[in-house]
Design an enzyme around this catalytic site. Structure first.
Site, PDB file in Angstrom:
ATOM      1  N   TRP A 183       6.032   1.316   0.822  1.00 22.83           N
ATOM      2  CA  TRP A 183       7.211   0.874  -0.111  1.00 22.83           C
ATOM      3  C   TRP A 183       8.410   1.841   0.574  1.00 22.83           C
ATOM      4  O   TRP A 183       8.272   2.695   1.007  1.00 22.83           O
ATOM      5  CB  TRP A 183       7.307   0.983  -1.513  1.00 22.83           C
ATOM      6  CG  TRP A 183       6.772   2.582  -1.768  1.00 22.83           C
ATOM      7  CD1 TRP A 183       5.431   3.039  -1.998  1.00 22.83           C
ATOM      8  CD2 TRP A 183       7.469   3.712  -2.093  1.00 22.83           C
ATOM      9  NE1 TRP A 183       5.530   4.418  -2.619  1.00 22.83           N
ATOM     10  CE2 TRP A 183       6.889   4.855  -2.363  1.00 22.83           C
ATOM     11  CE3 TRP A 183       9.120   3.741  -2.084  1.00 22.83           C
ATOM     12  CZ2 TRP A 183       7.692   6.066  -2.901  1.00 22.83           C
ATOM     13  CZ3 TRP A 183       9.496   4.990  -2.363  1.00 22.83           C
ATOM     14  CH2 TRP A 183       8.783   6.281  -2.718  1.00 22.83           C
TER      15      TRP A 183
ATOM     16  N   GLU B 165      11.889  17.589  -5.064  1.00 18.27           N
ATOM     17  CA  GLU B 165      11.356  16.745  -3.935  1.00 18.27           C
ATOM     18  C   GLU B 165      12.530  16.909  -2.696  1.00 18.27           C
ATOM     19  O   GLU B 165      12.199  16.729  -1.507  1.00 18.27           O
ATOM     20  CB  GLU B 165      11.430  15.183  -4.387  1.00 18.27           C
ATOM     21  CG  GLU B 165      10.314  14.979  -5.324  1.00 18.27           C
ATOM     22  CD  GLU B 165       8.898  14.529  -4.744  1.00 18.27           C
ATOM     23  OE1 GLU B 165       8.741  14.743  -3.552  1.00 18.27           O
ATOM     24  OE2 GLU B 165       8.202  14.515  -5.520  1.00 18.27           O
TER      25      GLU B 165
ATOM     26  N   GLU C 295       6.906  11.695   2.106  1.00 18.99           N
ATOM     27  CA  GLU C 295       7.380  12.400   1.189  1.00 18.99           C
ATOM     28  C   GLU C 295       9.118  12.272   0.680  1.00 18.99           C
ATOM     29  O   GLU C 295       9.608  12.229  -0.191  1.00 18.99           O
ATOM     30  CB  GLU C 295       7.196  13.947   1.021  1.00 18.99           C
ATOM     31  CG  GLU C 295       5.883  14.325   0.678  1.00 18.99           C
ATOM     32  CD  GLU C 295       5.490  14.559  -0.814  1.00 18.99           C
ATOM     33  OE1 GLU C 295       6.610  14.633  -1.499  1.00 18.99           O
ATOM     34  OE2 GLU C 295       4.528  14.399  -1.076  1.00 18.99           O
TER      35      GLU C 295
ATOM     36  N   HIS D  27      10.447   9.961  -1.674  1.00 23.59           N
ATOM     37  CA  HIS D  27      10.574  10.381  -3.144  1.00 23.59           C
ATOM     38  C   HIS D  27      11.983  10.994  -3.478  1.00 23.59           C
ATOM     39  O   HIS D  27      12.382  10.500  -4.706  1.00 23.59           O
ATOM     40  CB  HIS D  27       9.450  11.474  -3.339  1.00 23.59           C
ATOM     41  CG  HIS D  27       8.032  10.952  -3.094  1.00 23.59           C
ATOM     42  ND1 HIS D  27       7.109  11.978  -3.064  1.00 23.59           N
ATOM     43  CD2 HIS D  27       7.771   9.771  -2.483  1.00 23.59           C
ATOM     44  CE1 HIS D  27       5.775  11.308  -2.688  1.00 23.59           C
ATOM     45  NE2 HIS D  27       6.287   9.920  -2.382  1.00 23.59           N
TER      46      HIS D  27
ATOM     47  N   GLU E 165       0.096  18.762  -5.059  1.00 24.98           N
ATOM     48  CA  GLU E 165       0.160  17.439  -5.038  1.00 24.98           C
ATOM     49  C   GLU E 165      -0.482  17.011  -6.165  1.00 24.98           C
ATOM     50  O   GLU E 165       0.279  16.043  -6.597  1.00 24.98           O
ATOM     51  CB  GLU E 165      -0.729  16.885  -3.703  1.00 24.98           C
ATOM     52  CG  GLU E 165      -0.258  17.066  -2.501  1.00 24.98           C
ATOM     53  CD  GLU E 165       1.117  16.571  -2.151  1.00 24.98           C
ATOM     54  OE1 GLU E 165       1.426  15.693  -2.835  1.00 24.98           O
ATOM     55  OE2 GLU E 165       1.565  16.522  -1.025  1.00 24.98           O
TER      56      GLU E 165
ATOM     57  N   THR F 128       2.328  17.525  -9.042  1.00 20.78           N
ATOM     58  CA  THR F 128       3.305  16.520  -8.892  1.00 20.78           C
ATOM     59  C   THR F 128       2.622  15.056  -9.302  1.00 20.78           C
ATOM     60  O   THR F 128       3.614  14.117  -9.968  1.00 20.78           O
ATOM     61  CB  THR F 128       4.106  16.015  -7.468  1.00 20.78           C
ATOM     62  OG1 THR F 128       3.089  16.312  -6.503  1.00 20.78           O
ATOM     63  CG2 THR F 128       4.915  17.596  -7.135  1.00 20.78           C
TER      64      THR F 128
ATOM     65  N   ASP G 194       1.752   8.087  -4.460  1.00 24.66           N
ATOM     66  CA  ASP G 194       1.668   8.674  -3.125  1.00 24.66           C
ATOM     67  C   ASP G 194       1.051  10.148  -3.410  1.00 24.66           C
ATOM     68  O   ASP G 194       0.501  10.521  -2.566  1.00 24.66           O
ATOM     69  CB  ASP G 194       2.997   8.907  -2.566  1.00 24.66           C
ATOM     70  CG  ASP G 194       3.583   7.750  -1.886  1.00 24.66           C
ATOM     71  OD1 ASP G 194       2.817   6.628  -1.628  1.00 24.66           O
ATOM     72  OD2 ASP G 194       4.722   7.795  -1.330  1.00 24.66           O
ATOM     73  N   GLU G 195       1.651  10.933  -4.325  1.00 23.32           N
ATOM     74  CA  GLU G 195       1.064  12.205  -4.528  1.00 23.32           C
ATOM     75  C   GLU G 195      -0.327  12.367  -4.519  1.00 23.32           C
ATOM     76  O   GLU G 195      -1.101  13.046  -4.182  1.00 23.32           O
ATOM     77  CB  GLU G 195       1.830  12.803  -5.721  1.00 23.32           C
ATOM     78  CG  GLU G 195       3.315  12.658  -5.915  1.00 23.32           C
ATOM     79  CD  GLU G 195       3.904  13.417  -4.857  1.00 23.32           C
ATOM     80  OE1 GLU G 195       3.578  13.959  -4.040  1.00 23.32           O
ATOM     81  OE2 GLU G 195       5.353  13.561  -5.020  1.00 23.32           O
TER      82      GLU G 195
ATOM     83  N   HIS H 290      -2.023  11.892  -1.157  1.00 23.79           N
ATOM     84  CA  HIS H 290      -1.795  13.251  -0.703  1.00 23.79           C
ATOM     85  C   HIS H 290      -2.687  14.394  -1.347  1.00 23.79           C
ATOM     86  O   HIS H 290      -3.255  15.210  -0.523  1.00 23.79           O
ATOM     87  CB  HIS H 290      -0.247  13.644  -0.564  1.00 23.79           C
ATOM     88  CG  HIS H 290       0.464  12.966  -0.045  1.00 23.79           C
ATOM     89  ND1 HIS H 290       2.007  12.948  -0.407  1.00 23.79           N
ATOM     90  CD2 HIS H 290       0.581  11.984   0.909  1.00 23.79           C
ATOM     91  CE1 HIS H 290       2.625  12.043   0.492  1.00 23.79           C
ATOM     92  NE2 HIS H 290       1.753  11.459   1.167  1.00 23.79           N
TER      93      HIS H 290
HETATM   94 FE   LIG Z   1       3.755  15.482  -2.740  1.00 21.60          FE
HETATM   95 FE   LIG Z   2       6.684  14.163  -3.639  1.00 21.66          FE
END
Ligand SMILES: [Fe+2]
Ligand SMILES: [Fe+2]
Length: 399
Positions: free
Chosen positions: A98, A141, A179, A182, A232, A235, A264-265, A268
């Site tokens: 995205w 971020e 990242e 974000h 990670e 977050t 996403d976090e 990760h």
């Molecule tokens: Fe992250």
């Molecule tokens: Fe992030």
């Protein structure tokens, strides 16, 4: 004063710049090299041409460096094939990712004005508390250059050239690139809402990147990957909570924004915890000692040196609001630790040295101890006060 995460195992207090420097000083351990970070900045250095050199408003004095042995650095090099097959597969191809624009009004479309109007209508329903926390999360971020720098301080895994093809370096760059979306997305969403003082926020970002961070990871990838595993997940939890609250307040688009960032976090987190799992497999003693070391030092938050040019307690005040509205709490810290201890099967490790067994016992009993300390701190912290936040035009909130 409110509950400000005075909880000894959660956040490190930022205090005023002068006490900050003293409180963060760390004494060197004899077996490791120690370097002095910049110690000027509080007392501006006089130079002959009368100009003052730029100094960050926050500084960290003594930092331990290069604590990993050359043999173990070699071990990371020998893990490159493993990293390629197990870690790089957790990155998403850019074409499948995205982009912030997917979740923002399209400035090239006829309906742009209308879409912005709708966004502003939706965000009207969100309280100031929520905005302060979302702004703090966005600023965290946006200090991404600091985190890429931090990853590139780690011996054995750093990107030696800026475009190295070692799997560790490929990960560092592609992780950063993922990242980067974000901060971009949250920044633009907040900008369009019209609810926050963008100039103050931009100043805070500039101050924060100029100050850096002190994760106490000693150029050591054991500590570095434990730190990133923890962060990670932290977050993932906090963006998940801002998503839930946005939904509760009726902004479903913002809930979606925070939700995709949280996803996403999570991916990760999966990568970093997998690296540490591998370290436990090949070097259980070294890894359990590193985990205990990191937890004894406490995992500092990446934006703990935050400053807006106005509030010397900005990070504490932001953390206090985040705690109060349930976005990231002292309890989350204990939960993350417990999760990681289980994820890495710390309790079941065998064949450890005496020291390793002590570290194991310490880690297995730590989460309940943190929770107990936290309950006591909460019982003590009855007083609350108001603090103005420049990010919301100086409006005061309970901290
Ligand atoms: Fe992250
Ligand atoms: Fe992030």
């Amino acid at each position: 004063m409110a509950l400000k995460f005075q909880h000894p195992l959660t956040f490190q207090s930022s205090k005023s710049p002068s006490s900050f420097a003293v409180s963060r000083s760390r004494l060197p351990r004899s077996s490791h090299r120690v370097s002095m970070a910049s110690t000027i900045g509080i007392t501006s250095k006089e130079i002959p041409n009368g100009k003052k050199p730029f100094m960050p408003p926050r500084e960290v004095h003594v930092q331990k460096t290069h604590s990993l042995s050359p043999q173990k650095i070699e071990m990371f090099k020998s893990l490159e094939n493993w990293a390629e097959e197990n870690i790089l597969v957790l990155l998403k191809p850019v074409e499948k990712c995205w982009q912030p624009q997917d979740y923002l009004p399209d400035p090239a479309s006829e309906g742009f004005d209308e879409q912005v109007k709708e966004l502003r209508e939706r965000t009207k329903e969100l309280p100031d508390d929520y905005f302060v926390v979302l702004v703090g999360d966005m600023i965290t971020e946006e200090a991404l250059p600091t985190y890429q720098t931090m990853l590139n301080t780690l011996d054995g895994v750093r990107d030696e050239t800026g475009a190295s093809l070692s799997p560790w370096a490929i990960w560092n760059r592609a992780w950063t690139a993922e990242e980067n979306r974000h901060g971009d997305l949250l920044n633009k969403y907040l900008y369009l809402s019209g609810r926050v003082d963008m100039r103050q926020i931009e100043k805070t970002i500039q101050y924060l990147i100029g100050s850096g961070m002190d994760p106490q990871t000693e150029n050591n990838p054991y500590l570095g990957f434990i730190y990133t595993s923890f962060q990670e997940r932290a977050t993932f939890i906090s963006h998940g909570n801002t998503a839930r609250l946005a939904k509760d307040h009726g902004d479903l688009k913002l809930a979606q924004v925070c939700g995709i960032i949280a996803a996403d976090e999570k991916r990760h987190e999966t990568a970093y915890t997998k690296i540490v799992e591998k370290l436990f497999e090949i070097d259980p003693d070294g890894t359990v000692l590193s985990l205990a070391d990191m937890m004894r030092k406490k995992v500092s938050m990446p934006a703990h040196l935050m400053y807006d040019g106005v509030d010397d307690n900005l990070f504490d005040n932001y953390a206090s609001v985040a705690q109060r509205i349930g976005v990231y709490t002292a309890r989350d810290y204990a939960d993350i630790l417990e999760f990681l201890v289980q994820r890495w099967n710390v309790e079941k490790l065998t064949g450890l040295s005496g020291e390793g067994r002590k570290a194991q016992d310490f880690l297995c009993g730590l989460a309940p101890r943190i929770r107990k300390l936290e309950e006591r701190a909460q019982a003590r912290a009855k007083q609350t006060s108001l603090a103005p936040f420049s990010w919301i035009f100086g409006k005061e909130l309970t901290v």
